[in-house]
Scaffold this active site. Structure first.
Site, PDB file in Angstrom:
ATOM      1  N   LYS A  89       0.809  -1.228   0.000  1.00  0.00           N
ATOM      2  CA  LYS A  89       0.000   0.000   0.000  1.00  0.00           C
ATOM      3  C   LYS A  89       0.835   1.268   0.000  1.00  0.00           C
ATOM      4  CE  LYS A  89      -4.498  -1.497   1.044  1.00  0.00           C
ATOM      5  NZ  LYS A  89      -4.403  -2.870   1.607  1.00  0.00           N
ATOM      6  N   GLU A 111      -9.506   7.146   3.153  1.00  0.00           N
ATOM      7  CA  GLU A 111     -10.405   6.198   3.806  1.00  0.00           C
ATOM      8  C   GLU A 111      -9.570   5.004   4.228  1.00  0.00           C
ATOM      9  OE1 GLU A 111      -9.707   6.084   0.678  1.00  0.00           O
ATOM     10  OE2 GLU A 111      -9.394   3.953   0.322  1.00  0.00           O
ATOM     11  N   SER A 379       1.581  -9.679  -1.021  1.00  0.00           N
ATOM     12  CA  SER A 379       1.255  -8.255  -0.915  1.00  0.00           C
ATOM     13  C   SER A 379       1.624  -7.665   0.438  1.00  0.00           C
ATOM     14  CB  SER A 379      -0.242  -8.054  -1.177  1.00  0.00           C
ATOM     15  OG  SER A 379      -1.002  -8.919  -0.356  1.00  0.00           O
TER      16      SER A 379
HETATM   17  C1  LIG Z   1      -5.249  -3.906   1.416  1.00  0.00           C
HETATM   18  C2  LIG Z   1      -4.502  -5.159   1.167  1.00  0.00           C
HETATM   19  C3  LIG Z   1      -4.850  -6.032   0.120  1.00  0.00           C
HETATM   20  C4  LIG Z   1      -6.045  -5.835  -0.772  1.00  0.00           C
HETATM   21  O1  LIG Z   1      -6.040  -4.674  -1.516  1.00  0.00           O
HETATM   22  P1  LIG Z   1      -5.761  -4.629  -3.085  1.00  0.00           P
HETATM   23  O2  LIG Z   1      -6.103  -3.237  -3.445  1.00  0.00           O
HETATM   24  O3  LIG Z   1      -6.637  -5.644  -3.733  1.00  0.00           O
HETATM   25  O4  LIG Z   1      -4.334  -4.940  -3.299  1.00  0.00           O
HETATM   26  C5  LIG Z   1      -4.068  -7.146  -0.092  1.00  0.00           C
HETATM   27  N1  LIG Z   1      -3.015  -7.430   0.691  1.00  0.00           N
HETATM   28  C6  LIG Z   1      -2.650  -6.640   1.723  1.00  0.00           C
HETATM   29  C7  LIG Z   1      -1.482  -7.005   2.551  1.00  0.00           C
HETATM   30  C8  LIG Z   1      -3.382  -5.470   2.001  1.00  0.00           C
HETATM   31  O5  LIG Z   1      -3.014  -4.688   3.017  1.00  0.00           O
END
Ligand SMILES: *Cc1c(COP(=O)(O)O)cnc(C)c1O
Length: 419
Positions: A89, A111, A379
């Protein structure tokens, strides 16, 4: 750059369905983004922040033991969880906050649902010296205290939203309202590849560093890619990971949605798989949403807080419809098993969101030829999920721990006075 929208549209999806009062803010953002994304000074500054603050590039790790155990294609993991603040993020937050600063803004609003985007935005604002206000549903504020604490430590003001269901979509509405009134000083830093144009293009562009690095890392190490696997909440990590490969049809793209506890309406957050979702317009854009016949939001459910939004990136919805991306709903228990598998066999603690991608990859890997690679985008890292995973994996010990922590706090009523 990568299959950009045509006037904000990806096929039928996307657009900017916004009230009159937001037109000036959106138009200003549209032209500023068009300008700065080609401006050498902006890009130089962004690249320095990426290197020295975020910690890029992030590694592409060969998961050797997992590969042997699953017996198919070579598994690689892109470790976005090693980015500062623990997830992808920050790539978007730093990009947008820097852009806002160039635009002469002094205040950032955002948000947040579970709080991950709020944390990234608050950190980016602290780094770049901007005021920061985070809108979060009151229900989420209550259940996401560790992230609220981090946001406040970074100096952000967290506003608990008390309208509607008091969760993420209400926080989005409140942020939009603030932006419409204050756009002369304020930028709205939206957290995923969602919302009215130009946000889906902009967020994907700032996240594309993930896919660009993967492409370079694979070329340097002569890794032959068969497929890429990402989890899909709003769709930002998947968009950025996939984008440089959209046009390379030889590379398969897979998206893992929150399958929750099953396919019944209300028990999952799958917008692309199954029959729960439908086309609609909400929160400024057209896409697939989990709404009922009257267009009212359905309840969603997923063990991972980042995968339970009711909508999805309009571009990913379009690419799902055309068949370029294959989606699968991964259930809560499969995601938990994948956390366990990669922790035990690779020494990697994945976020529950990311472990949805990992679980999907575990199903796909045996069908991939041994000389080819299947790449998982991790992610985020899983430390943040200890309040969810511990009650599952070791409920008694966790209960005792919480009780003793509470006792310790109550016995030390003056604890804050010590410091
Ligand atoms: C917020 C988040 C997501 C999901 O958000 P996307 O916009 O689909 O990437 C996925 N993995 C993590 C670690 C997150 O914090």
């Amino acid at each position: 750059m990568y299959e950009e929208s045509i006037d904000g549209f990806f096929g039928d999806y996307g657009g900017k369905y916004i009230p009159e009062i937001l037109h000036s803010a959106i138009d200003e953002l549209d032209s500023a983004f068009d300008f700065y994304i080609h401006d050498k000074d902006f890009l130089d500054e962004l690249n320095i922040l990426r290197r020295d603050y975020i910690g890029r590039e992030t590694p592409l790790m060969f998961a050797e033991r997992a590969t042997e155990l699953l017996g198919g294609g070579k598994i690689f993991i892109k470790l976005e969880g090693l980015a500062n603040t623990g997830a992808h993020k920050i790539n978007n937050a730093i990009g947008q906050v820097l852009l806002a600063k160039k635009m002469g803004k002094t205040r950032i609003i955002a948000e947040t649902g579970a709080g991950q985007h709020g944390v990234a935005t608050a950190a980016a604002c602290a780094k770049l010296g901007m005021q920061c206000v985070i809108y979060q549903g009151e229900v989420d504020v209550r259940r996401q205290q560790p992230n609220v604490a981090s946001m406040e430590l970074y100096g952000a003001k967290v506003v608990a939203v008390k309208t509607g269901s008091r969760t993420l979509k209400d926080a989005v509405n409140e942020a939009m309202r603030d932006w419409a009134t204050n756009f002369e000083t304020t930028h709205y830093c939206l957290g995923s590849a969602l919302g009215p144009a130009p946000f889906p293009d902009m967020v994907r562009t700032f996240q594309s560093i993930i896919g660009e690095e993967v492409k370079k890392q694979c070329a340097e190490r002569n890794i032959q890619i068969d497929s890429l696997v990402a989890c899909v909440g709003g769709g930002s990590n998947a968009s950025g990971f996939f984008a440089p490969f959209f046009k390379d049809e030889k590379i398969k793209l897979y998206g893992a949605e929150g399958g929750g506890t099953g396919p019944e309406i209300g028990n999952n957050a799958s917008r692309m798989v199954g029959t729960s979702a439908r086309d609609g317009i909400m929160q400024g854009f057209k896409s697939r949403f989990l709404v009922d016949d009257d267009g009212q939001a359905q309840k969603t459910s997923s063990i991972s807080a980042g995968l339970d939004y009711l909508g999805i990136s309009p571009q990913l919805a379009m690419l799902g419809k055309t068949g370029r991306i294959t989606f699968e709903a991964i259930r809560d228990n499969e995601a938990l098993e994948a956390v366990n598998f990669f922790a035990k066999n690779e020494g990697i603690l994945m976020a529950l969101e990311s472990s949805h991608a990992a679980a999907y990859a575990m199903k796909l890997a045996p069908k991939v030829p041994k000389d080819k690679a299947i790449i998982i985008n991790m992610s985020g890292r899983g430390d943040k999920d200890v309040f969810i995973t511990s009650p599952v994996f070791r409920p008694e010990e966790w209960k005792e721990f919480l009780k003793s922590e509470l006792k310790r706090l109550e016995e030390n009523k003056d604890v804050h006075e010590k410091y």
